[in-house]
Design a protein around this motif. Sequence first.
Motif, mmCIF file in Angstrom:
data_model
loop_
_atom_site.group_PDB
_atom_site.id
_atom_site.type_symbol
_atom_site.label_atom_id
_atom_site.label_comp_id
_atom_site.label_asym_id
_atom_site.label_seq_id
_atom_site.Cartn_x
_atom_site.Cartn_y
_atom_site.Cartn_z
ATOM 1 N N PHE A 157 1.016 -1.362 -0.026
ATOM 2 C CA PHE A 157 0.042 -0.511 -0.185
ATOM 3 C C PHE A 157 0.758 0.995 -0.380
ATOM 4 O O PHE A 157 0.573 2.102 -0.785
ATOM 5 N N ILE A 158 1.825 0.894 0.992
ATOM 6 C CA ILE A 158 3.083 2.280 1.101
ATOM 7 C C ILE A 158 3.497 2.657 -0.861
ATOM 8 O O ILE A 158 3.572 3.868 -0.797
ATOM 9 N N VAL A 159 3.912 1.954 -0.737
ATOM 10 C CA VAL A 159 4.497 1.924 -2.584
ATOM 11 C C VAL A 159 3.886 2.442 -3.286
ATOM 12 O O VAL A 159 3.182 3.200 -3.830
ATOM 13 N N PHE A 219 3.606 6.452 -4.987
ATOM 14 C CA PHE A 219 3.519 6.511 -7.177
ATOM 15 C C PHE A 219 2.200 7.238 -7.331
ATOM 16 O O PHE A 219 2.439 8.625 -8.321
ATOM 17 N N VAL A 220 1.632 6.511 -6.816
ATOM 18 C CA VAL A 220 -0.275 7.674 -6.861
ATOM 19 C C VAL A 220 -0.178 9.340 -6.439
ATOM 20 O O VAL A 220 -0.823 9.843 -7.560
ATOM 21 N N SER A 221 0.430 9.267 -4.896
ATOM 22 C CA SER A 221 0.387 10.934 -4.913
ATOM 23 C C SER A 221 1.482 11.138 -5.702
ATOM 24 O O SER A 221 0.990 12.576 -6.017
ATOM 25 N N LEU A 277 7.205 19.544 -4.527
ATOM 26 C CA LEU A 277 8.652 18.442 -5.352
ATOM 27 C C LEU A 277 9.255 18.473 -4.186
ATOM 28 O O LEU A 277 9.913 17.521 -4.646
ATOM 29 N N VAL A 278 9.484 18.857 -2.909
ATOM 30 C CA VAL A 278 10.546 18.094 -2.242
ATOM 31 C C VAL A 278 9.874 17.474 -1.003
ATOM 32 O O VAL A 278 10.938 16.066 -0.886
ATOM 33 N N GLY A 279 8.763 16.885 -1.480
ATOM 34 C CA GLY A 279 7.648 16.355 -0.488
ATOM 35 C C GLY A 279 7.818 15.384 -1.814
ATOM 36 O O GLY A 279 7.628 13.428 -0.899
ATOM 37 N N VAL A 280 8.234 15.102 -2.800
ATOM 38 C CA VAL A 280 7.867 14.095 -4.112
ATOM 39 C C VAL A 280 9.053 13.048 -3.748
ATOM 40 O O VAL A 280 9.216 11.976 -3.883
ATOM 41 N N VAL A 281 10.612 14.313 -4.075
ATOM 42 C CA VAL A 281 12.200 13.238 -3.715
ATOM 43 C C VAL A 281 11.673 12.522 -1.640
ATOM 44 O O VAL A 281 12.335 11.424 -2.433
ATOM 45 N N ILE A 282 11.576 13.158 -1.319
ATOM 46 C CA ILE A 282 10.947 12.594 -0.071
ATOM 47 C C ILE A 282 10.471 11.333 -0.224
ATOM 48 O O ILE A 282 10.650 9.744 0.934
ATOM 49 N N CYS A 283 9.107 11.658 -0.493
ATOM 50 C CA CYS A 283 8.084 9.653 -0.827
ATOM 51 C C CYS A 283 9.073 8.427 -2.009
ATOM 52 O O CYS A 283 9.010 7.683 -1.442
ATOM 53 N N LEU A 284 10.118 9.078 -2.795
ATOM 54 C CA LEU A 284 11.170 8.371 -3.576
ATOM 55 C C LEU A 284 11.868 7.753 -2.680
ATOM 56 O O LEU A 284 11.925 6.585 -2.854
ATOM 57 N N LEU A 285 12.507 8.707 -1.970
ATOM 58 C CA LEU A 285 12.972 7.739 -1.309
ATOM 59 C C LEU A 285 12.845 7.406 -0.145
ATOM 60 O O LEU A 285 13.203 5.895 -0.161
ATOM 61 N N LEU A 332 10.442 5.062 -0.575
ATOM 62 C CA LEU A 332 10.643 3.776 -1.673
ATOM 63 C C LEU A 332 11.495 3.136 -1.552
ATOM 64 O O LEU A 332 11.673 2.003 -1.245
ATOM 65 N N PHE A 333 12.274 3.636 -1.942
ATOM 66 C CA PHE A 333 13.417 3.534 -1.747
ATOM 67 C C PHE A 333 14.096 2.334 -0.968
ATOM 68 O O PHE A 333 14.304 0.994 -0.168
ATOM 69 N N PHE A 334 14.203 3.225 0.304
ATOM 70 C CA PHE A 334 14.150 2.592 1.939
ATOM 71 C C PHE A 334 13.408 1.335 2.251
ATOM 72 O O PHE A 334 13.864 0.023 2.708
ATOM 73 N N ILE A 335 12.135 1.532 1.963
ATOM 74 C CA ILE A 335 10.332 0.622 1.773
ATOM 75 C C ILE A 335 11.500 -0.902 1.087
ATOM 76 O O ILE A 335 11.261 -1.963 1.754
ATOM 77 N N ASN A 336 12.015 -0.606 0.025
ATOM 78 C CA ASN A 336 11.946 -2.058 -0.575
ATOM 79 C C ASN A 336 13.258 -2.667 -1.111
ATOM 80 O O ASN A 336 13.518 -3.673 -1.242
#
Length: 142
Positions: free
Chosen positions: A98-100, A104-106, A126-134, A136-140
Amino acid sequence: MASYVWPIALVIFSNLLYHICAKSAPETVHPFASLTVTYLTGAIASGILYFVLAPQANLVKECGKVNWASIVLGVAIVGLEGGWLYAYKAGWQVNSGFIVQSAFVSVLLLFVGYFLYHEALTWNKLVGVVICLLGLFFINLR
């Protein structure tokens, strides 16, 4: 304030219940057979709620007011729910799948909001997008 909070609380509770049910669906049942029962239940519940919350309304007249969005939403819901049933069968965990998808949807909705609805696209988003992508990296990360 309550009129602002209760809808999102309903979404949060329903989403929690949704994922518990999707993850708990029997492995032996075909996902779209399960969804057929789900949609029949949903149609009955929607009909009951419609007549309870709008007792003077005319359902046939109301259905005449819908546009393409209701039909596409139905198709999207089938894809969404079928996708989750297959994702859980494939081994996605409830605490990461769900987090992944939410991240992506966000990110996608940020740009949809900007391009389709002319919503503000700010640096903090935009900074929030970068944080979300980071995230995702750590979650996976395994």
